[in-house]
Design a protein around this motif. Structure first.
Motif, mmCIF file in Angstrom:
data_model
loop_
_atom_site.group_PDB
_atom_site.id
_atom_site.type_symbol
_atom_site.label_atom_id
_atom_site.label_comp_id
_atom_site.label_asym_id
_atom_site.label_seq_id
_atom_site.Cartn_x
_atom_site.Cartn_y
_atom_site.Cartn_z
ATOM 1 N N VAL A 5 2.164 -2.306 6.102
ATOM 2 C CA VAL A 5 2.089 -1.160 5.206
ATOM 3 C C VAL A 5 0.837 -0.367 5.552
ATOM 4 O O VAL A 5 -0.267 -0.889 5.525
ATOM 5 C CB VAL A 5 2.073 -1.613 3.731
ATOM 6 N N LEU A 7 -1.461 2.613 4.289
ATOM 7 C CA LEU A 7 -1.710 3.260 3.009
ATOM 8 C C LEU A 7 -3.189 3.464 2.781
ATOM 9 O O LEU A 7 -4.017 2.983 3.560
ATOM 10 C CB LEU A 7 -1.121 2.436 1.868
ATOM 11 N N TYR A 16 0.847 7.033 -8.146
ATOM 12 C CA TYR A 16 0.863 6.385 -6.833
ATOM 13 C C TYR A 16 0.703 4.867 -6.929
ATOM 14 O O TYR A 16 1.309 4.130 -6.160
ATOM 15 C CB TYR A 16 -0.238 6.957 -5.936
ATOM 16 N N ALA A 20 3.458 1.666 -5.820
ATOM 17 C CA ALA A 20 2.876 0.754 -4.824
ATOM 18 C C ALA A 20 2.928 -0.682 -5.333
ATOM 19 O O ALA A 20 3.285 -1.611 -4.598
ATOM 20 C CB ALA A 20 1.431 1.152 -4.511
ATOM 21 N N PHE A 23 6.542 -1.885 -5.163
ATOM 22 C CA PHE A 23 6.935 -2.233 -3.802
ATOM 23 C C PHE A 23 6.321 -3.570 -3.400
ATOM 24 O O PHE A 23 6.979 -4.416 -2.800
ATOM 25 C CB PHE A 23 6.535 -1.130 -2.820
ATOM 26 N N VAL A 47 -1.660 -3.208 -3.625
ATOM 27 C CA VAL A 47 -0.526 -3.773 -2.906
ATOM 28 C C VAL A 47 -0.767 -5.244 -2.580
ATOM 29 O O VAL A 47 0.110 -6.086 -2.790
ATOM 30 C CB VAL A 47 -0.203 -2.940 -1.644
ATOM 31 N N MET A 100 2.984 4.469 3.307
ATOM 32 C CA MET A 100 2.831 4.866 1.907
ATOM 33 C C MET A 100 1.816 6.004 1.836
ATOM 34 O O MET A 100 1.339 6.474 2.862
ATOM 35 C CB MET A 100 2.407 3.656 1.072
ATOM 36 N N THR A 106 -4.054 7.065 7.450
ATOM 37 C CA THR A 106 -2.644 6.712 7.285
ATOM 38 C C THR A 106 -1.766 7.618 8.147
ATOM 39 O O THR A 106 -0.829 7.151 8.797
ATOM 40 C CB THR A 106 -2.238 6.827 5.801
ATOM 41 N N LEU A 129 7.697 6.083 2.713
ATOM 42 C CA LEU A 129 7.920 6.011 1.263
ATOM 43 C C LEU A 129 7.286 7.244 0.628
ATOM 44 O O LEU A 129 6.064 7.358 0.528
ATOM 45 C CB LEU A 129 7.333 4.716 0.700
ATOM 46 N N THR A 131 6.498 8.726 -2.156
ATOM 47 C CA THR A 131 6.154 8.585 -3.564
ATOM 48 C C THR A 131 5.732 9.924 -4.169
ATOM 49 O O THR A 131 4.857 10.597 -3.632
ATOM 50 C CB THR A 131 5.010 7.557 -3.739
ATOM 51 N N PRO A 165 10.587 2.596 -4.058
ATOM 52 C CA PRO A 165 10.294 1.326 -3.394
ATOM 53 C C PRO A 165 11.528 0.484 -3.091
ATOM 54 O O PRO A 165 11.641 -0.089 -2.005
ATOM 55 C CB PRO A 165 9.370 0.616 -4.382
#
Length: 179
Positions: A5, A7, A16, A20, A23, A47, A100, A106, A129, A131, A165
């Motif tokens: 992941v 992020l 957000y 997260a 997920f 996460v 993410m 990222t 993703l 979001t 997610p």
């Protein structure tokens, strides 16, 4: 499945953090492992907490100048020499990638995995993703790249766009190359 992941390590608004966390719980409850940047701050911490609380394993890959922010208690923590090695290790240790919300780091990680995939250097499934519509602009830019001939492969072969997610994990679990 080992899910990398990409992020943010920033502290972010609930619009957000909630998805997260959701997920992360899906990863852990699904018997999957998290591979992430190793930080114990911000969204990365959210996460990692969620995966660990749901019974999943944690593999962190930090970098020397951020080692002081590395999460204690991860199942595995590797300290890379630089950002390039960190990205390489994150990808080596994972079966699939989920992008993410995040900033320039990222975005750098996301474009690198898509470039590798575009040229056939990886077949790992990649999910963006989206979001709260965070990547709507990027999604539109990718579509323009495809429409105007900048992508040698269809966009759908490079990345799957998920709004929630559960859709992200469902896509990964259905992709045989993620196993």
């Amino acid at each position: 499945m080992r899910i990398c992941v990409f992020l943010s390590a920033a502290d972010l608004d609930d619009r957000y953090t909630r998805p997260a966390r959701d997920f992360a719980k899906l990863i852990g409850k699904g018997g999957h492992s998290l591979v992430w940047g190793g930080s114990d701050t911000g969204l990365m911490k959210v996460v990692a907490d969620g995966v660990q609380e749901a019974g999943g394993k944690l593999t962190g890959v930090s970098v020397g100048f951020l080692a002081h922010k590395a999460r204690p208690g991860a199942d595995e923590m590797v300290i890379a020499a630089d950002l390039a090695e960190r990205k390489r290790l994150l990808l080596e240790k994972s079966d699939a990638v989920v992008i993410m919300v995040g900033g320039t780091g990222t975005l750098d990680e996301a474009t690198e995995i898509l470039e590798l995939k575009k040229h056939g250097h990886t077949d790992k499934p990649v999910v963006l993703l989206n979001t709260a519509g965070f990547y709507d602009g990027l999604k539109e830019q990718f579509r323009r790249m495809e429409a105007e001939g900048f992508l040698p492969r269809p966009l759908s072969e490079l990345v799957f766009f998920a709004e929630e997610p559960a859709a992200a994990l469902t896509y990964l679990e259905a992709d045989p190359s993620a196993r």
